[in-house]
Design a protein around this motif. Structure first.
Motif: not given
Ligand SMILES: [Zn+2]
Length: 552
Positions: A476-484, A486-492
């Protein structure tokens, strides 16, 4: 006879579906109960929980109090809740350069931090290298089982080794193909250099071969570095320094020697590679370092099993409590709160400890919660425990290690580092399947995650271990959620921004922790101890350890 058993099992299953005590207790693991310790441990008050700081003391105090409150016993040998991890801290002076000379003339210099990182490999205060020969040794690997030897009997004693990072990956039949084995880790390169009596080592850094950028190398090696104290092996090392060289500096160095770096990196892919002398070039380097002695702490809580013939055996849950502490300010923030890494994993352990304590009369085996210190500085807390175990490793049925949790909502899947390697993996997979979820292997075996977290020192002692990681098929998340995500994880990751933020949604963590709780319960109560698959690199150690425990 058969019919009766079936009937009995049928009734048992029926009863356990309706009224399973595990499920009832698991229901008390909620978003709220998981958020509480995370909020506490990642608050600025805990100062980023760095090894050897007030932040660590506060953390250890908090964890000890929680375990006591839940009614766990101390898990250290003297019955207390902490195990001292004796360390020596090393700070390398930063004002230094590598000098490359030819016929006694300096022809090239490299700057600390920008071009190279280096530190004394022998715990000396001063290291001086004067005009040492340089030799490029490819992957710097000797692996008889792969019929591979990069050294080809070359004498590298007293020389500086220039080494390609990672392990050969172009042939799928060699070195696990893309999978990074221990041969691909920098520790291996440094150990091999020491064994062969080299004077120093420089690993050629490239982002793909390391799995991280130069900034990570520079940041982590310019900080105070920690080693387990009393490591005589290290004090006697004839290798004077270990280090890294940037790709750019490496290319420049090779060019001065009349060589092409890219060509040489490529040549290392072949079994017939021969060491290449950097003809006529000599390296000089002076390093200084200061030292201090300190103790980090592992926190240990135990729930004793209730079955006389099983309670000497243990299920061990691990999660590290330390983080990076205070570093250079970024936009006015200098505290690395480590909410995800690893206040989240610790919170999962605390919640499970509280839960299992309620189930104590139903637990056959004992459970040890090993909350580890000094992980971020080289897995030192877990290495120390493995060398000084509070329970014989041959009596530890399994280890589930948590480092970072899914804080971004429910997923259909779950990743297991160590997937398929042992029976613990099967138990987790079965529980997941019953819950309509899928378990997947690590998608990046080339990054060698199996060797980068606290279960590894335990696995080296033969303990069947898995390291669960978050899934990435979000519900139940938007389609590109996994990549969001991913980028949050990498940035933080490993920055001051590893904090609880507006994207956090612990519904997925609840799902995962309940799953581990159920899997752990089955392992604690299983008839047999857990095992490695036939042919696994840890299988033989396991057999030896179990035998050694039995003969005690
Ligand atoms: Zn971590």
């Amino acid at each position: 006879m058969k019919k009766l058993v079936l009937l009995a099992t049928g009734i048992l299953i029926f009863v356990s579906c309706i009224n399973s005590p595990v499920d009832q207790v698991a229901d008390s693991i909620t978003e709220k109960s998981l958020m509480k310790p995370i909020t506490k441990l990642s608050s600025d008050d805990f100062q980023g929980r760095a090894t050897g700081t007030v932040g660590e003391l506060k953390t250890v105090d908090y964890l000890t109090n929680q375990l006591k409150e839940y009614g766990l016993q101390g898990g250290a040998e003297d019955g207390s809740y902490t195990q001292d991890v004796p360390l020596v801290g090393q700070k390398t002076g930063q004002n230094t350069t590598v000098r490359i000379s030819q016929n006694g003339q300096t022809v090239q210099t490299f700057d600390y931090n920008d071009d190279f990182m280096a530190w004394p490999a022998n715990l000396q205060e001063n290291v001086s290298i004067d005009e040492a020969e340089l030799v490029y040794v490819g992957y710097g690997t000797q692996a008889p089982e792969e019929d591979w030897d990069d050294f080809k009997e070359a004498d590298v004693e007293g020389k500086i080794l220039v080494v390609k990072n990672n392990d050969p990956s172009s042939d799928p039949d060699l070195f696990g193909g893309e999978t990074r084995l221990y041969y691909g880790r920098y520790d291996y390169k440094y150990e091999k250099a020491k064994e062969l009596g080299a004077a120093g080592v420089l690993i050629v850094h490239t982002t793909p071969s390391a799995g991280y950028g130069w900034n990570v190398v520079a940041n982590s090696w310019s900080r105070e570095r920690f080693y387990l104290r009393g490591n005589e092996d290290m004090q006697g090392s004839s290798t004077k320094f270990n280090g890294w060289l940037t790709r750019e500096a490496s290319a420049a160095l090779f060019e001065t020697a009349g060589l092409d770096l890219e060509q040489q990196l490529e040549a290392a892919e072949s079994r017939s590679f021969e060491p290449v002398s950097l003809q006529g070039l000599r390296l000089s380097l002076d390093l200084s370092a200061t030292y201090r002695e300190l103790n980090a702490q592992n926190v240990l809580g135990v729930i004793e099993g209730s079955n006389e013939s099983f309670k000497e055996e243990f299920m061990v849950f691990t999660a590290h409590h330390d983080h990076l502490g205070i570093t250079q300010p970024v936009e006015g923030d200098s505290i690395n709160n480590g909410a995800l890494d690893n206040a989240a994993g610790v919170s999962a352990l605390l919640n499970m400890a509280r839960g299992y304590k309620e189930l104590q009369p139903q637990l056959k085996r004992s459970v040890l919660f090993l909350i580890i210190g000094a992980e971020e500085v080289g897995l030192l807390g877990s290495k120390y425990w493995a060398a000084n175990p509070t329970v014989h490793p041959g009596r530890v049925t399994a280890n589930i290690n948590l480092d970072g949790m899914n804080v971004y909502g429910k997923t259909n899947d779950l990743v297991l580092v160590g997937y398929g390697r042992n029976s613990v993996s099967d138990v987790v997979e079965n529980v997941a399947e019953e819950r309509g979820r899928e378990v997947e292997p690590d998608a990046h075996p080339d990054q060698g995650y199996f060797y980068r977290s606290d279960h590894f020192p335990l696995a080296k002692k033969g303990i069947p271990a898995v390291f669960p990681n978050p899934g990435n098929e979000f519900v139940d998340k938007p389609e590109d959620y996994a990549s969001t995500v991913d980028s949050l994880q990498n940035a933080n990751y490993h920055t001051v921004n590893d904090e609880i933020n507006k994207y956090w949604d612990l519904s997925g963590m609840v799902q995962d922790v309940r799953l581990f709780f159920d899997a752990g319960y089955r392992i604690i109560n299983a008839e047999e101890m857990q095992t490695w698959r036939k042919g696994d690199e840890f299988k033989q150690t396991r057999l030896d350890m179990v035998q050694s425990a039995a003969s005690e």
